[in-house]
Write a protein that holds these residues in place. Structure first.
Motif, PDB file in Angstrom:
ATOM      1  N   ASN A 111       0.479  -1.238   0.201  1.00  0.00           N
ATOM      2  CA  ASN A 111       0.181  -0.018   0.120  1.00  0.00           C
ATOM      3  C   ASN A 111       0.528   1.456   0.018  1.00  0.00           C
ATOM      4  O   ASN A 111       1.928   1.198   0.286  1.00  0.00           O
ATOM      5  CB  ASN A 111      -0.966   0.240   1.196  1.00  0.00           C
ATOM      6  N   ILE A 157     -11.533 -12.837   5.251  1.00  0.00           N
ATOM      7  CA  ILE A 157     -11.379 -11.799   5.686  1.00  0.00           C
ATOM      8  C   ILE A 157     -13.249 -11.536   5.855  1.00  0.00           C
ATOM      9  O   ILE A 157     -14.029 -11.742   5.095  1.00  0.00           O
ATOM     10  CB  ILE A 157     -11.051 -10.763   4.431  1.00  0.00           C
ATOM     11  N   SER A 162     -14.969  -3.737   2.576  1.00  0.00           N
ATOM     12  CA  SER A 162     -14.567  -2.811   3.050  1.00  0.00           C
ATOM     13  C   SER A 162     -13.104  -2.407   2.828  1.00  0.00           C
ATOM     14  O   SER A 162     -12.031  -1.328   3.231  1.00  0.00           O
ATOM     15  CB  SER A 162     -14.214  -3.461   4.615  1.00  0.00           C
ATOM     16  N   TRP A 163     -12.756  -3.499   1.923  1.00  0.00           N
ATOM     17  CA  TRP A 163     -10.846  -2.751   1.215  1.00  0.00           C
ATOM     18  C   TRP A 163     -10.426  -3.353   0.452  1.00  0.00           C
ATOM     19  O   TRP A 163      -9.542  -3.879  -0.471  1.00  0.00           O
ATOM     20  CB  TRP A 163     -10.343  -4.442   2.577  1.00  0.00           C
ATOM     21  N   LYS A 164     -11.545  -3.509  -0.670  1.00  0.00           N
ATOM     22  CA  LYS A 164     -11.500  -3.415  -1.694  1.00  0.00           C
ATOM     23  C   LYS A 164     -10.380  -2.343  -2.405  1.00  0.00           C
ATOM     24  O   LYS A 164      -9.925  -2.663  -3.638  1.00  0.00           O
ATOM     25  CB  LYS A 164     -12.705  -2.949  -2.476  1.00  0.00           C
ATOM     26  N   ASP A 165      -9.849  -1.466  -2.374  1.00  0.00           N
ATOM     27  CA  ASP A 165      -8.768  -0.799  -2.539  1.00  0.00           C
ATOM     28  C   ASP A 165      -7.784  -0.867  -2.091  1.00  0.00           C
ATOM     29  O   ASP A 165      -6.579  -0.176  -1.817  1.00  0.00           O
ATOM     30  CB  ASP A 165      -9.504   0.932  -2.408  1.00  0.00           C
ATOM     31  N   ASN A 166      -7.634  -2.563  -0.723  1.00  0.00           N
ATOM     32  CA  ASN A 166      -6.011  -2.710  -0.337  1.00  0.00           C
ATOM     33  C   ASN A 166      -5.014  -3.208  -0.865  1.00  0.00           C
ATOM     34  O   ASN A 166      -5.671  -4.463  -2.032  1.00  0.00           O
ATOM     35  CB  ASN A 166      -6.553  -2.787   1.119  1.00  0.00           C
ATOM     36  N   LEU A 169      -5.638  -7.267  -1.177  1.00  0.00           N
ATOM     37  CA  LEU A 169      -6.868  -7.986  -1.358  1.00  0.00           C
ATOM     38  C   LEU A 169      -6.773  -7.869  -3.454  1.00  0.00           C
ATOM     39  O   LEU A 169      -7.445  -8.740  -4.239  1.00  0.00           O
ATOM     40  CB  LEU A 169      -8.317  -7.488  -0.820  1.00  0.00           C
ATOM     41  N   SER A 203      -6.973  -5.204  12.332  1.00  0.00           N
ATOM     42  CA  SER A 203      -6.571  -4.446  12.941  1.00  0.00           C
ATOM     43  C   SER A 203      -6.780  -2.999  13.755  1.00  0.00           C
ATOM     44  O   SER A 203      -7.682  -3.589  14.616  1.00  0.00           O
ATOM     45  CB  SER A 203      -7.308  -2.771  11.493  1.00  0.00           C
ATOM     46  N   ARG A 208     -12.482  -3.262  15.295  1.00  0.00           N
ATOM     47  CA  ARG A 208     -12.207  -4.336  14.786  1.00  0.00           C
ATOM     48  C   ARG A 208     -11.615  -6.109  15.309  1.00  0.00           C
ATOM     49  O   ARG A 208     -12.185  -6.615  15.554  1.00  0.00           O
ATOM     50  CB  ARG A 208     -11.324  -4.550  13.415  1.00  0.00           C
ATOM     51  N   LEU A 215      -8.960 -10.391   9.018  1.00  0.00           N
ATOM     52  CA  LEU A 215      -8.258 -11.454   8.282  1.00  0.00           C
ATOM     53  C   LEU A 215      -7.225 -11.923   8.532  1.00  0.00           C
ATOM     54  O   LEU A 215      -6.508 -12.577   9.133  1.00  0.00           O
ATOM     55  CB  LEU A 215      -7.919 -10.089   7.047  1.00  0.00           C
TER      56      LEU A 215
END
Length: 259
Positions: A111, A157, A162-166, A169, A203, A208, A215
């Protein structure tokens, strides 16, 4: 023989939590990641008091990996993933311990995605493919253990949306993980049909951990030669609940004695 992996997220600051976990579970081999210290600051004496000898590849501020062994001396094989002599990040350490090859790795996070850090992640993955293939072909009993920074599937996960731009994934690292598995490795923590996913990371953000919004990014991969000795695998989730704990929980495999 229990082999564990634990992203400790600062071994000096979290030595009390590490010590508490070691005293209760007593793993035989431990792969640590994200030490965030150089070798001279590593707590050798404190861990030796618990019976562990340490092989360390440290780095100031970031990264850093170590292999701990209880009752055995970890015999160093290599301190860097082959393929890029100019890479100075401390992310790989390999040793022989009690008849097996233990590879401790901390794969780059990648990232922000897209960008140079993601490109470095994928280049590192390519190097891992090459070296892991060599380890498989050797026929030796091998464990690849560590923080792979990859969520293999949406089932690993709590909420993919919630993590589509991480980077964890994205299709490229997922495909790279799948390519690695096709070499002949077995994902020891992969849940069987009907079993709950054993999360290894929660996290610190957005509550979380209390919500169990986790995850699975820490993995233990065993070679074909070692697979017949695999008895069980799991995650010591309680370690994540300790005060001041790492955002990861230790994961482990139990191996039977060789025939």
């Amino acid at each position: 023989m229990r082999v564990a992996t634990y992203n400790i997220n600062n071994v000096v600051a979290r030595l009390p939590q590490l010590r508490a976990w070691l005293e209760v579970t007593k793993p035989d081999v431990v792969c640590l990641q994200e030490l965030k210290c150089v070798e001279s600051n590593f707590p050798y004496e404190e861990l030796a008091a618990l019976g562990y000898e340490a092989l360390v590849q440290g780095q100031k501020t970031w990264n850093g990996v170590a292999i701990l062994a209880r009752g055995f001396t970890p015999l160093e094989i290599r301190r860097q993933l082959p393929g890029d002599a100019a890479d100075k990040q401390s992310r790989y350490l390999e040793a022989a311990v009690n008849g097996i090859v233990v590879a401790c790795l901390y794969l780059p996070n990648g990232n922000p995605w897209p960008g140079p850090k993601f490109d470095y992640k994928m280049a590192w993955f390519d190097r891992l493919h090459s070296h892991a293939s060599t380890l498989i072909r050797s026929g030796h009993p091998v464990v690849l253990a560590g923080d792979f920074n990859v969520v293999p599937t949406d089932d690993d996960i709590y909420s993919p949306a919630s993590w589509k731009d991480n980077a964890l994934l994205q299709p490229e690292p997922r495909a790279a993980f799948g390519k690695l598995m096709k070499q002949g490795w077995t994902d020891a923590l992969k849940p069987k049909r009907g079993q709950a996913t054993p999360y290894t990371y929660w996290s610190y953000l957005r509550n979380r951990w209390p919500r169990d919004a986790g995850l699975r990014i820490d993995h233990l991969l065993v070679s074909k030669a070692l697979l017949p000795r695999l008895v069980s695998a799991g995650v010591d989730k309680a370690a994540r609940g300790l005060e001041g704990a790492s955002d990861h929980a230790p994961a482990w495999i139990e191996l039977d004695h060789p025939a």
